[in-house]
Design an enzyme around this catalytic site. Sequence first.
Site, short mmCIF file in Angstrom:
data_model
loop_
_atom_site.label_atom_id
_atom_site.label_comp_id
_atom_site.label_asym_id
_atom_site.label_seq_id
_atom_site.Cartn_x
_atom_site.Cartn_y
_atom_site.Cartn_z
N ASP A 33 0.97 -1.08 -0.10
CA ASP A 33 0.10 -0.09 -0.15
C ASP A 33 1.04 1.28 0.14
O ASP A 33 1.97 1.20 0.58
CB ASP A 33 -1.02 -0.15 1.19
CG ASP A 33 -2.19 0.73 0.98
OD1 ASP A 33 -2.34 1.80 0.66
OD2 ASP A 33 -3.27 0.18 1.06
N ASP B 190 3.94 1.41 -4.40
CA ASP B 190 2.95 2.14 -5.34
C ASP B 190 2.92 1.12 -6.73
O ASP B 190 3.59 1.05 -7.25
CB ASP B 190 3.49 3.51 -5.71
CG ASP B 190 2.37 4.47 -6.40
OD1 ASP B 190 1.79 3.87 -7.14
OD2 ASP B 190 2.48 5.53 -5.78
N PHE C 23 -6.76 -4.80 -4.59
CA PHE C 23 -7.68 -3.64 -4.16
C PHE C 23 -7.18 -2.30 -4.56
O PHE C 23 -7.93 -1.52 -4.74
CB PHE C 23 -7.87 -3.57 -2.74
CG PHE C 23 -8.45 -4.83 -2.14
CD1 PHE C 23 -9.99 -5.06 -2.22
CD2 PHE C 23 -7.93 -5.69 -1.28
CE1 PHE C 23 -10.68 -6.19 -1.73
CE2 PHE C 23 -8.37 -6.97 -0.68
CZ PHE C 23 -9.79 -7.09 -0.88
N TYR D 101 -14.14 6.36 -13.92
CA TYR D 101 -14.13 5.44 -12.82
C TYR D 101 -14.48 3.98 -13.46
O TYR D 101 -13.78 2.81 -13.40
CB TYR D 101 -14.77 5.44 -11.59
CG TYR D 101 -14.58 4.54 -10.66
CD1 TYR D 101 -13.42 4.03 -10.10
CD2 TYR D 101 -15.96 3.91 -10.18
CE1 TYR D 101 -13.56 3.02 -9.28
CE2 TYR D 101 -16.02 2.75 -9.41
CZ TYR D 101 -14.70 2.33 -9.01
OH TYR D 101 -14.71 1.36 -7.81
N LYS E 230 -12.12 0.60 -14.50
CA LYS E 230 -12.27 -0.63 -13.94
C LYS E 230 -12.51 -1.94 -15.18
O LYS E 230 -12.01 -2.75 -15.18
CB LYS E 230 -13.36 -0.79 -13.01
CG LYS E 230 -12.96 -0.26 -11.62
CD LYS E 230 -11.96 -1.09 -10.94
CE LYS E 230 -11.54 -0.26 -9.66
NZ LYS E 230 -10.55 -1.01 -8.79
N PHE F 85 -21.12 -4.71 -5.37
CA PHE F 85 -22.16 -3.60 -5.63
C PHE F 85 -21.84 -2.45 -4.45
O PHE F 85 -20.79 -1.87 -4.44
CB PHE F 85 -23.71 -4.35 -5.66
CG PHE F 85 -24.01 -4.89 -6.83
CD1 PHE F 85 -23.27 -5.69 -7.49
CD2 PHE F 85 -24.99 -4.08 -7.54
CE1 PHE F 85 -23.55 -5.99 -8.84
CE2 PHE F 85 -25.18 -4.37 -8.92
CZ PHE F 85 -24.48 -5.37 -9.59
N ASN F 86 -22.54 -2.53 -3.27
CA ASN F 86 -22.28 -1.31 -2.46
C ASN F 86 -21.96 -1.77 -0.87
O ASN F 86 -22.81 -2.01 -0.16
CB ASN F 86 -23.48 -0.38 -2.48
CG ASN F 86 -23.87 0.51 -3.59
OD1 ASN F 86 -24.52 -0.28 -4.60
ND2 ASN F 86 -23.52 1.50 -3.75
N ARG G 190 -28.08 13.81 -8.70
CA ARG G 190 -26.82 14.16 -8.77
C ARG G 190 -26.43 13.56 -10.29
O ARG G 190 -26.99 12.43 -10.44
CB ARG G 190 -25.77 13.32 -7.78
CG ARG G 190 -25.56 14.13 -6.77
CD ARG G 190 -24.48 13.33 -5.92
NE ARG G 190 -24.73 12.28 -5.55
CZ ARG G 190 -24.27 11.44 -4.48
NH1 ARG G 190 -23.19 11.81 -3.81
NH2 ARG G 190 -24.37 10.10 -4.69
N ASP H 135 -25.78 9.42 -11.49
CA ASP H 135 -26.52 8.56 -10.78
C ASP H 135 -27.58 7.76 -11.45
O ASP H 135 -28.34 8.51 -11.88
CB ASP H 135 -26.73 9.31 -9.29
CG ASP H 135 -26.02 9.49 -8.12
OD1 ASP H 135 -24.82 9.08 -8.37
OD2 ASP H 135 -26.47 10.15 -7.06
P1 NAD Z 1 -9.97 2.52 -0.17
O1 NAD Z 1 -9.49 3.64 -0.69
O2 NAD Z 1 -10.40 2.26 1.08
O3 NAD Z 1 -8.72 1.44 -0.29
C1 NAD Z 1 -8.06 1.35 -1.49
C2 NAD Z 1 -6.17 1.26 -0.72
O4 NAD Z 1 -5.52 1.27 -2.09
C3 NAD Z 1 -5.83 2.34 0.20
O5 NAD Z 1 -5.34 1.66 1.20
C4 NAD Z 1 -4.98 3.10 -0.79
O6 NAD Z 1 -4.12 3.85 0.15
C5 NAD Z 1 -4.52 2.21 -1.75
N1 NAD Z 1 -3.95 2.67 -2.92
C6 NAD Z 1 -4.28 3.56 -3.69
N2 NAD Z 1 -3.60 3.89 -4.78
C7 NAD Z 1 -2.38 3.23 -4.43
C8 NAD Z 1 -1.29 2.99 -5.34
N3 NAD Z 1 -1.20 3.85 -6.40
N4 NAD Z 1 -0.37 2.18 -4.91
C9 NAD Z 1 -0.50 1.57 -3.60
N5 NAD Z 1 -1.70 1.42 -3.06
C10 NAD Z 1 -2.75 2.50 -3.39
O7 NAD Z 1 -11.03 1.87 -1.00
P2 NAD Z 1 -11.86 0.35 -0.95
O8 NAD Z 1 -13.40 1.10 -0.49
O9 NAD Z 1 -11.21 -0.31 0.27
O10 NAD Z 1 -12.04 -0.17 -2.37
C11 NAD Z 1 -11.05 -1.09 -2.64
C12 NAD Z 1 -11.04 -1.34 -4.11
O11 NAD Z 1 -12.36 -1.87 -4.66
C13 NAD Z 1 -10.85 -0.33 -5.08
O12 NAD Z 1 -10.08 -0.70 -6.19
C14 NAD Z 1 -12.34 0.19 -5.46
O13 NAD Z 1 -12.37 0.83 -6.78
C15 NAD Z 1 -12.95 -1.26 -5.45
N6 NAD Z 1 -14.53 -0.91 -5.27
C16 NAD Z 1 -14.90 -0.22 -4.07
C17 NAD Z 1 -16.49 0.00 -3.91
C18 NAD Z 1 -16.75 0.92 -2.67
O14 NAD Z 1 -17.96 0.99 -2.48
N7 NAD Z 1 -15.84 0.88 -1.38
C19 NAD Z 1 -17.11 -0.56 -4.63
C20 NAD Z 1 -16.51 -1.28 -5.82
C21 NAD Z 1 -15.48 -1.41 -6.02
#
Ligand code: NAD
Length: 334
Positions: A31, A58, A80, A148, A152, A177-178, A291, A294
């Site tokens: 991370d 990164d 993630f 976004y 993906k 989903f959510n 919004r 949405d």
């Molecule tokens: P989050 O932002 O809490 O977690 C993402 C993590 O990735 C963070 O710890 C961040 O520091 C790290 N990160 C970001 N850019 C980085 C990089 N360049 N290098 C290394 N680390 C990096 O988000 P989340 O809600 O836990 O979501 C995780 C994944 O799931 C994401 O890819 C998101 O797109 C996907 N997702 C989330 C949701 C939601 O509602 N939360 C829904 C669908 C998909």
Amino acid sequence: MRVLVTGGAGYIGSHTCIRLLEAGHEVTVLDNFQNSRPEVLDRVQTITDATLEVLHADVRAPESFTQFMGEWKPEAVVHFAGLKSVNESVEKPAEYYSTNVQGTVNVARAFVEMGGGAFVFSSTAAVYGAEATMPVTENSPTRPVNPYGWSKLMAEQVLKDIHTAHPQLSVALLRYFNPVGAHPSGLIGEDPAGVPANLMPYMARVADGTYPSLKVFGSDYPTADGSGVRDFLHVDDLAESHIVALKSLAGDPGLVTWNVGRGEGVSVFEMVAAFQRVTGRRIPYSVEPRRPGDVAESYADPTEIERATSWRAGRSVDDMVADLWRWQKRSSAD
Ligand code: NAD
């Protein structure tokens, strides 16, 4: 298994690390902490009474993790790390493509070069776009309506193509989903920096008095009560689905695409009512215009993952609210 969890300090990643450690896997979190804090990983270790390793790196910079991967040789990657705000992606598309697409290329390429294994990818219902009929199946058309969602969908395509060329990379594309709620310990949960963009963390901050009232965006949608409808699922259910996916890929390598949701649409007004019922707090709200971007409703047909693995999301809306509220009270007291 040795499992590399990119973005493992984030909301969904940290809950998944708990499940992985509880299942006895060795975990390294990669991370850069741009949207999370390292202390979260201390809490994960406290909850599980197990240890994990941390690589501050990164995904956009392969030189920050390739050598580590070559030496530690993960057998699985749960990817993630990414950016997740629809609105921000409209303002900063290049950043979204760089992190979400190029970042996925970098991690998958490094993994394939060291031999490959199981790769679980965080995709999203945002790949489907606005016109899908409900419930959304994995075969519904993919027509994202913002950068976004496109980032993906492109990352999914990258992984499909790498899998075709290098079948030793098995892939599970999980379209979330959510996710809402928090770990029942109250020690970890969603902790967005600044003003939360999502309904549930915002509502929790109305309930604890941080904000005076909730903004409900749109009450004139063609839904039963006029508010937007979403497929909310408990983050611990979502975390579990990654363990299920890893197990499935280990026994039956290949490429799968699965929706992860409860298959039940819940409206914003129904969520407000549930929050008030479960917490005993009043949630004042105002109705605001819709919004842009949405959709009126979005909920999954989650039967494919259940057919393949016998797993389904089991936690209720009341569980989601109760666990979120425990976390909110605890984190606002910290
Ligand atoms: P989050 O932002 O809490 O977690 C993402 C993590 O990735 C963070 O710890 C961040 O520091 C790290 N990160 C970001 N850019 C980085 C990089 N360049 N290098 C290394 N680390 C990096 O988000 P989340 O809600 O836990 O979501 C995780 C994944 O799931 C994401 O890819 C998101 O797109 C996907 N997702 C989330 C949701 C939601 O509602 N939360 C829904 C669908 C998909």
